[in-house]
Design a protein around this motif. Structure first.
Motif, short mmCIF file in Angstrom:
data_model
loop_
_atom_site.label_atom_id
_atom_site.label_comp_id
_atom_site.label_asym_id
_atom_site.label_seq_id
_atom_site.Cartn_x
_atom_site.Cartn_y
_atom_site.Cartn_z
N HIS A 96 -28.10 1.83 -0.01
CA HIS A 96 -27.12 1.08 -0.60
C HIS A 96 -26.26 2.07 -1.34
N ARG A 97 -26.16 3.34 -1.16
CA ARG A 97 -25.32 4.38 -1.68
C ARG A 97 -24.55 4.74 -0.35
N CYS A 98 -24.91 4.36 0.65
CA CYS A 98 -23.95 4.68 1.85
C CYS A 98 -22.83 3.68 2.37
N PRO A 99 -21.62 4.02 2.30
CA PRO A 99 -20.50 3.23 2.76
C PRO A 99 -20.51 2.62 4.27
N TRP A 100 -21.39 3.39 4.95
CA TRP A 100 -21.47 3.04 6.44
C TRP A 100 -22.27 1.70 6.28
N ALA A 101 -23.53 1.89 5.75
CA ALA A 101 -24.56 0.99 5.66
C ALA A 101 -24.21 -0.36 5.01
N HIS A 102 -23.15 0.08 4.13
CA HIS A 102 -22.50 -0.90 3.41
C HIS A 102 -21.65 -1.93 4.26
N ARG A 103 -21.17 -1.43 5.23
CA ARG A 103 -20.50 -2.44 6.20
C ARG A 103 -21.50 -3.37 6.60
N ALA A 104 -22.68 -3.01 7.33
CA ALA A 104 -23.49 -4.06 7.72
C ALA A 104 -23.94 -5.01 6.81
N HIS A 105 -24.26 -4.74 5.57
CA HIS A 105 -24.26 -5.61 4.29
C HIS A 105 -23.55 -6.66 4.51
N ILE A 106 -22.02 -6.13 4.39
CA ILE A 106 -20.95 -7.15 4.33
C ILE A 106 -21.23 -8.21 5.31
N PHE A 137 -9.01 4.60 9.34
CA PHE A 137 -10.03 5.71 9.87
C PHE A 137 -9.29 6.87 10.33
N ASP A 138 -8.38 6.64 11.10
CA ASP A 138 -7.55 7.82 11.85
C ASP A 138 -6.43 8.29 10.78
N LYS A 139 -5.81 7.70 9.83
CA LYS A 139 -4.65 7.86 9.21
C LYS A 139 -4.78 7.93 7.78
N ILE A 140 -5.69 7.21 7.30
CA ILE A 140 -5.70 6.91 5.69
C ILE A 140 -6.95 7.92 5.09
N ASN A 141 -8.26 7.24 5.50
CA ASN A 141 -9.50 7.69 4.99
C ASN A 141 -9.56 9.03 4.78
N PRO A 142 -9.22 9.86 5.97
CA PRO A 142 -9.39 11.33 6.02
C PRO A 142 -8.53 12.03 4.98
N PHE A 143 -7.26 11.49 4.43
CA PHE A 143 -6.50 11.93 3.65
C PHE A 143 -6.38 11.18 2.27
N LEU A 144 -7.50 11.24 1.72
CA LEU A 144 -7.63 10.46 0.54
C LEU A 144 -6.85 10.76 -0.78
N ALA A 174 -14.64 -6.17 6.59
CA ALA A 174 -15.91 -5.80 6.49
C ALA A 174 -16.12 -4.30 6.89
N LEU A 175 -15.24 -3.87 7.76
CA LEU A 175 -15.46 -2.52 8.16
C LEU A 175 -14.71 -1.43 7.13
N THR A 176 -13.79 -1.88 6.39
CA THR A 176 -12.82 -1.05 5.49
C THR A 176 -13.37 -1.19 3.96
N PRO A 209 -15.93 -1.10 2.18
CA PRO A 209 -17.01 -0.07 1.40
C PRO A 209 -15.99 1.29 0.82
N PHE A 210 -14.76 1.50 1.80
CA PHE A 210 -13.99 2.68 1.46
C PHE A 210 -12.96 2.22 0.30
N VAL A 211 -12.70 1.13 0.62
CA VAL A 211 -11.71 0.44 -0.53
C VAL A 211 -12.33 0.49 -1.98
N ALA A 212 -13.52 0.03 -1.76
CA ALA A 212 -14.23 -0.14 -3.28
C ALA A 212 -14.58 1.30 -3.88
N ARG A 213 -14.78 2.24 -3.06
CA ARG A 213 -14.97 3.66 -3.46
C ARG A 213 -13.83 4.29 -3.98
N LEU A 214 -12.73 3.86 -3.27
CA LEU A 214 -11.43 4.42 -3.63
C LEU A 214 -10.86 4.15 -5.18
N TYR A 215 -11.50 2.85 -5.51
CA TYR A 215 -10.95 2.53 -6.83
C TYR A 215 -12.13 2.98 -7.88
#
Length: 219
Positions: free
Chosen positions: A14-24, A109-116, A150-152, A154-160
């Protein structure tokens, strides 16, 4: 799906953002499933390496067949169960909408997530804001979340969460409302969805991330 549907086992953490995608995706589709929690803080058990030799999550067992990698798992389920997440294939309009979803996810993932942190707002304004101009409130004018969310999400939530709990500068969030208003509106709707939040334990994620980074366990 009723009880006679295909058997689904989700191997997750439940802590993994990648697994979070499948849950959504599973939650949006309303699919019943069994859950197996994989402890990511210790070496993987030999039995799980037989499920996924990479030792990553998520993996699913679907009618005794194994699929791994979050994007593969999520897209497979969305394709197997037609829904609001993604239009069915079969015509050019559906193909175009699917292509737009894919482009949005790739751009994130190419332009935004790696440059947080560095130039984050400028990149968001240039790359993501134009892609959300027809969000209503979700991608492509959808009233319900799509695979783009669904695929983004988990990372939006973690941003906040990270910006609000010392893992990112709070200034990261500054300017969203004034400079990227469509993103601001979209993101707030996304992180409020039940499918995004039902396994999302913010305090556990913050504590685990701080511990992994050696910052300390206090939140």
């Amino acid at each position: 799906m009723g009880s006679t549907g295909p058997a689904i086992t989700l191997y997750t953490n439940h802590r993994c953002p990648w697994a979070h995608r499948a849950h959504i995706v599973i939650k949006e589709l309303g699919l019943p499933y069994d859950e197996v929690i994989i402890d990511l803080d210790k070496p993987r058990e030999p039995w799980y390496l037989e499920v996924n030799p990479r030792g990553l999550v998520p993996s699913i067992k679907y009618n005794n067949q194994i699929l791994t990698e979050s994007s593969v798992v999520s897209r497979f389920l969305a394709d197997a169960y037609p829904s609001h997440l993604v239009p069915n294939t079969g015509d050019a309009d559906a193909a175009f909408k699917r292509a737009r979803i894919n482009f949005f996810v790739d751009t994130w993932f190419d332009k935004i997530n790696p440059f947080l942190v560095k130039d984050y707002l400028a990149k968001l304004k240039k790359e993501i804001e134009p892609l959300l101009q027809d969000a209503a409130p979700f991608f492509g004018g959808s009233g319900k979340i799509t695979l783009a969310e669904a695929l983004t999400a988990p990372f939006v939530a973690r941003l906040y969460s990270f910006a609000g709990n010392g893992l990112l500068p709070g200034s990261v969030l500054e300017g969203f409302e004034s400079q990227t208003p469509k993103f601001d509106e979209w993101a707030k709707k996304v992180v409020a969805q039940e499918s995004v939040n039902y396994i999302y334990d913010e305090q556990a994620i913050i504590a685990g991330t701080k511990k992994r980074l050696g910052i300390g366990a206090k939140v």
